[in-house]
Design a protein around this motif. Structure first.
Motif, short mmCIF file in Angstrom:
data_model
loop_
_atom_site.label_atom_id
_atom_site.label_comp_id
_atom_site.label_asym_id
_atom_site.label_seq_id
_atom_site.Cartn_x
_atom_site.Cartn_y
_atom_site.Cartn_z
N HIS A 81 -2.90 13.95 3.78
CA HIS A 81 -1.82 14.70 3.13
C HIS A 81 -1.55 14.20 1.71
CE1 HIS A 81 -0.96 16.44 7.09
NE2 HIS A 81 -0.24 17.32 6.44
N GLU A 82 -1.75 12.92 1.46
CA GLU A 82 -1.60 12.42 0.10
C GLU A 82 -2.58 13.12 -0.83
OE1 GLU A 82 -1.92 8.30 -2.53
OE2 GLU A 82 -2.68 8.37 -0.49
N THR A 83 -3.83 13.23 -0.38
CA THR A 83 -4.84 13.93 -1.17
C THR A 83 -4.45 15.39 -1.38
OG1 THR A 83 -6.56 12.47 -0.30
CG2 THR A 83 -7.27 14.55 -1.29
N ASP A 123 3.08 8.29 7.15
CA ASP A 123 2.95 6.96 6.53
C ASP A 123 3.98 5.98 7.10
OD1 ASP A 123 1.67 5.21 4.90
OD2 ASP A 123 2.10 6.26 3.04
N VAL A 124 5.23 6.44 7.17
CA VAL A 124 6.29 5.56 7.66
C VAL A 124 6.10 5.26 9.15
CG1 VAL A 124 8.78 5.37 8.04
CG2 VAL A 124 7.92 6.32 5.90
N GLU A 139 -1.86 6.98 10.14
CA GLU A 139 -2.32 6.46 8.85
C GLU A 139 -3.35 7.40 8.23
OE1 GLU A 139 -4.17 2.32 6.96
OE2 GLU A 139 -4.03 2.60 9.14
N ARG A 140 -4.27 7.89 9.06
CA ARG A 140 -5.30 8.80 8.56
C ARG A 140 -4.69 10.13 8.11
NH1 ARG A 140 -9.09 9.87 5.38
NH2 ARG A 140 -10.50 11.54 6.02
N GLY A 190 0.82 -1.21 0.00
CA GLY A 190 0.00 0.00 0.00
C GLY A 190 0.85 1.26 0.00
N TYR A 191 1.95 1.24 0.76
CA TYR A 191 2.82 2.41 0.85
C TYR A 191 3.42 2.74 -0.52
CZ TYR A 191 6.97 5.18 1.96
OH TYR A 191 7.94 6.14 1.98
#
Length: 350
Positions: free
Chosen positions: A304-306, A221-222, A298-299, A101-102
């Motif tokens: 932040h990815e978005t 994420d990490v 994770e949330r 997933g990462y």
């Protein structure tokens, strides 16, 4: 960008696929040795055949996926560390699934960045072709038409036509300079000038904000992945600095690690480092107090990815119309430089 081991690096999408396939094989109860043999055969007709053969041989000889992927020489350092932890903790299938997933998210991010860079360059190339055709083909034809009409261009008409040709040639030179500059930056990035380019890019506020959001996403994420894999927060923070996109944010991660070692308070360490906006700092504090730090991180990573993808799209949405407007005005000016003398001549003939 994340450091790689020796040899040709595997794209993030391929790393994600490898992790997901291996996790699926393990969850299905297939022994690691048999699973690596299956994957090795599936890569027989690819450029990675030799490296996957090394993975297969490493697993066959030592029974360790960590040794196999380390020997392959093209997997990210972070992935290798996490696989080692997964094997030691007996959670290899879960760790590989999370890594899949990462790296899938990393692949989406890299794709968004490539598109943001490639689209304006393609637009410049196409517009340059149009301008080149006008200047090198169309204008000479109109000049011959004027001469065939028995009319010599002079005065205003000649100045306008000459100005259109000059303008077109200037634009072609500028376009060539832009493309050569883009090629130079690409080569510089590939040969190790990444840090210098990122430092220079931070002069622009939109670029600096994107880098900060990307750093926050990777940090979260990490951290989430490391905690789920059995790492402590301190161990997770040791991995993070080399995974962040620029030196400035890597220093923030090091500061966070130092404060955590001094106080033992992860939320306070994040707040002092200034990696996240205040709202997310409060979420992290609540997560730490309730024992849900991994889920909160994770949330935050998803959010932040978005935001990073939206920021890249927004940056492209500014560049695209600006380029179109400028190049359209230039093409219009060149066309006018042809049409105005023609209209003047037609009126004089009439």
């Amino acid at each position: 960008m994340e450091k790689q081991t020796r040899g040709k690096s595997l794209p993030a999408a391929e790393v994600s696929l490898f992790c997901q396939q291996t996790a699926m094989l393990l969850k299905a109860g297939i022994p690691l040795y048999d699973g690596m043999e299956v994957l090795y055969r599936s890569y027989q007709d690819t450029e990675y055949k030799e490296s996957f053969g090394k993975i297969y041989e490493g697993v066959k000889d030592g029974g360790s996926l960590y040794e196999g992927i380390k020997e392959a020489g093209f997997f990210p350092t972070y992935m290798i560390h996490m696989v080692q932890v997964g094997e030691m903790a007996g959670k290899l299938d879960d760790v590989l699934e999370a890594l899949g997933g990462y790296y899938e998210r990393e692949s989406r991010l890299q794709g968004a960045i490539r598109n943001a860079v490639a689209y304006p360059l393609v637009l410049v190339v196409l517009m340059s072709v149009v301008i080149g055709v006008l200047v090198l083909r169309v204008l000479p034809i109109f000049t011959e038409v004027f001469q065939s009409l028995g009319t010599d261009l002079s005065g205003t008409e000649a100045a306008i036509l000459s100005g259109g040709v000059t303008l077109g040639k200037v634009v072609l030179v500028l376009a060539a300079m832009i493309l050569l500059g883009a090629l130079f930056l690409f080569v510089l990035w590939r040969v190790g000038g990444r840090e210098k380019l990122l430092k220079a890019g931070q002069i622009l506020r939109p670029v600096r904000r994107l880098l900060d959001k990307q750093a926050a996403q990777r940090f979260a994420d990490v951290t989430a992945l490391a905690l789920r894999s059995g790492y402590s927060l301190g161990q997770a923070l040791e991995l993070i600095p080399e995974l962040l996109p620029d030196v400035r944010n890597a220093h923030k991660a090091l500061q966070c690690k130092a404060v955590l070692e001094e106080t033992g308070d992860f939320a306070a360490a994040v707040e002092q480092a200034g990696i996240f906006p205040p709202l997310y700092e409060k979420m992290i504090r609540v997560g730490a107090e309730t024992g849900q730090t991994d889920r909160v991180m994770e949330r935050i990573a998803e959010i932040h990815e978005t935001e990073v993808q939206e920021g890249i799209q927004r940056l492209v949405s500014w560049i695209e119309p600006a380029l179109v407007a400028v190049l359209t005005l230039i093409i219009g000016g060149i066309l006018l430089s042809v049409m105005l003398p023609l209209v003047s001549i037609m009126m004089s003939l009439g």
